[in-house]
Design a protein around this motif. Sequence first.
Motif, PDB file in Angstrom:
ATOM      1  N   GLY A  86      37.746  33.777  52.177  1.00 34.22           N
ATOM      2  CA  GLY A  86      38.851  34.349  52.139  1.00 34.22           C
ATOM      3  C   GLY A  86      39.162  35.156  52.471  1.00 34.22           C
ATOM      4  N   ARG A  87      40.621  35.597  51.435  1.00 32.61           N
ATOM      5  CA  ARG A  87      40.976  36.930  50.999  1.00 32.61           C
ATOM      6  C   ARG A  87      42.243  36.866  48.847  1.00 32.61           C
ATOM      7  NH1 ARG A  87      44.414  34.470  54.105  1.00 32.61           N
ATOM      8  NH2 ARG A  87      46.728  34.706  53.953  1.00 32.61           N
ATOM      9  N   TRP A  88      42.508  37.818  49.236  1.00 28.11           N
ATOM     10  CA  TRP A  88      43.301  38.177  48.552  1.00 28.11           C
ATOM     11  C   TRP A  88      43.880  39.579  48.548  1.00 28.11           C
ATOM     12  CZ3 TRP A  88      41.531  42.202  45.168  1.00 28.11           C
ATOM     13  CH2 TRP A  88      39.964  42.208  45.233  1.00 28.11           C
ATOM     14  N   HIS A  89      44.695  39.497  46.991  1.00 24.60           N
ATOM     15  CA  HIS A  89      45.094  41.040  47.244  1.00 24.60           C
ATOM     16  C   HIS A  89      45.495  41.582  45.604  1.00 24.60           C
ATOM     17  CE1 HIS A  89      49.270  38.636  47.567  1.00 24.60           C
ATOM     18  NE2 HIS A  89      49.430  39.361  47.201  1.00 24.60           N
ATOM     19  N   TYR A  90      46.086  42.440  46.105  1.00 24.22           N
ATOM     20  CA  TYR A  90      46.979  42.545  43.841  1.00 24.22           C
ATOM     21  C   TYR A  90      48.919  42.794  44.120  1.00 24.22           C
ATOM     22  CZ  TYR A  90      41.775  44.084  41.656  1.00 24.22           C
ATOM     23  OH  TYR A  90      40.533  43.466  41.934  1.00 24.22           O
ATOM     24  N   LEU A  91      48.975  42.154  43.203  1.00 22.96           N
ATOM     25  CA  LEU A  91      50.606  42.272  42.913  1.00 22.96           C
ATOM     26  C   LEU A  91      50.930  44.365  42.734  1.00 22.96           C
ATOM     27  CD1 LEU A  91      51.931  39.506  40.564  1.00 22.96           C
ATOM     28  CD2 LEU A  91      51.934  39.866  42.678  1.00 22.96           C
ATOM     29  N   GLU A  92      50.106  44.824  42.725  1.00 22.41           N
ATOM     30  CA  GLU A  92      50.415  46.001  42.614  1.00 22.41           C
ATOM     31  C   GLU A  92      50.003  46.954  43.708  1.00 22.41           C
ATOM     32  OE1 GLU A  92      49.522  44.313  38.384  1.00 22.41           O
ATOM     33  OE2 GLU A  92      48.415  44.513  40.301  1.00 22.41           O
ATOM     34  N   HIS A  93      49.039  46.513  44.775  1.00 23.22           N
ATOM     35  CA  HIS A  93      49.197  47.680  45.727  1.00 23.22           C
ATOM     36  C   HIS A  93      49.959  46.519  47.103  1.00 23.22           C
ATOM     37  CE1 HIS A  93      46.659  50.165  43.676  1.00 23.22           C
ATOM     38  NE2 HIS A  93      45.922  48.949  42.722  1.00 23.22           N
ATOM     39  N   ASP A  94      49.552  46.981  48.068  1.00 22.30           N
ATOM     40  CA  ASP A  94      50.097  46.883  49.272  1.00 22.30           C
ATOM     41  C   ASP A  94      49.225  46.382  50.487  1.00 22.30           C
ATOM     42  OD1 ASP A  94      49.125  49.144  50.236  1.00 22.30           O
ATOM     43  OD2 ASP A  94      51.167  49.772  51.505  1.00 22.30           O
ATOM     44  N   TRP A  95      47.647  46.687  50.334  1.00 18.34           N
ATOM     45  CA  TRP A  95      46.564  46.173  51.133  1.00 18.34           C
ATOM     46  C   TRP A  95      45.702  45.153  50.117  1.00 18.34           C
ATOM     47  CZ3 TRP A  95      42.571  45.059  47.373  1.00 18.34           C
ATOM     48  CH2 TRP A  95      43.048  46.124  46.404  1.00 18.34           C
ATOM     49  N   GLU A  96      45.476  44.867  51.395  1.00 18.21           N
ATOM     50  CA  GLU A  96      44.300  42.695  51.021  1.00 18.21           C
ATOM     51  C   GLU A  96      43.118  42.730  51.498  1.00 18.21           C
ATOM     52  OE1 GLU A  96      46.670  38.653  52.351  1.00 18.21           O
ATOM     53  OE2 GLU A  96      45.158  39.624  54.045  1.00 18.21           O
ATOM     54  N   ALA A  97      42.480  42.304  50.305  1.00 22.12           N
ATOM     55  CA  ALA A  97      41.144  41.801  50.615  1.00 22.12           C
ATOM     56  C   ALA A  97      40.876  40.869  51.395  1.00 22.12           C
ATOM     57  CB  ALA A  97      39.827  42.036  49.211  1.00 22.12           C
TER      58      ALA A  97
END
Length: 173
Positions: A86-97
């Motif tokens: 899958g994938r996820w991200h943080y509201l505070e950053h513009d990158w995606e894991a």
Amino acid sequence: MDREDPNPRMPYQLAMPSEAATDVVIPSVLPEDDRIWVPQADNIWFRPLCLSASQGYWVNLLKVTRSGVLTRHRHTNPVHGYVLKGRWHYLEHDWEAVEGGYVYEPPGETHTLIVPEDVSEMITLFQVNGLMLYVDPWGKTLGFEDVFTKIDMCRKHYTDCGLGADYVDQFIR
């Protein structure tokens, strides 16, 4: 190398230090028995791999089977992550894991984990060092997790699901 080893394929012949902890070897980190996953919140589980009471860190898989906001938290020490699914991200950053990706989170990092709407399951391996402090948007502490609270959660769950309170002991070092 300074020296040539005349017997490079010979195993080490002396005893390990008596104070050294034993290895943790888990042949398959994705368990066949779903009871190994410890519930953390609705549709959120973790699977312990190493719970280092002596060093104050834990390594686990985080599994999320819903989209949306998980938690806002601050790290007191470094965190390492590797996305297995899958994938996820943080509201505070513009990158995606993304699947196959690595994430380093420095001490002091505060963020809100989001699993996107089109992701039905996310699994990430995390090594969390020190404390995870749950906070509101202005930094007010709402709660915390450390290796000891993780151990307690595991003991309770493994007792409740029939694996036994001592099931977690195999992961503690």
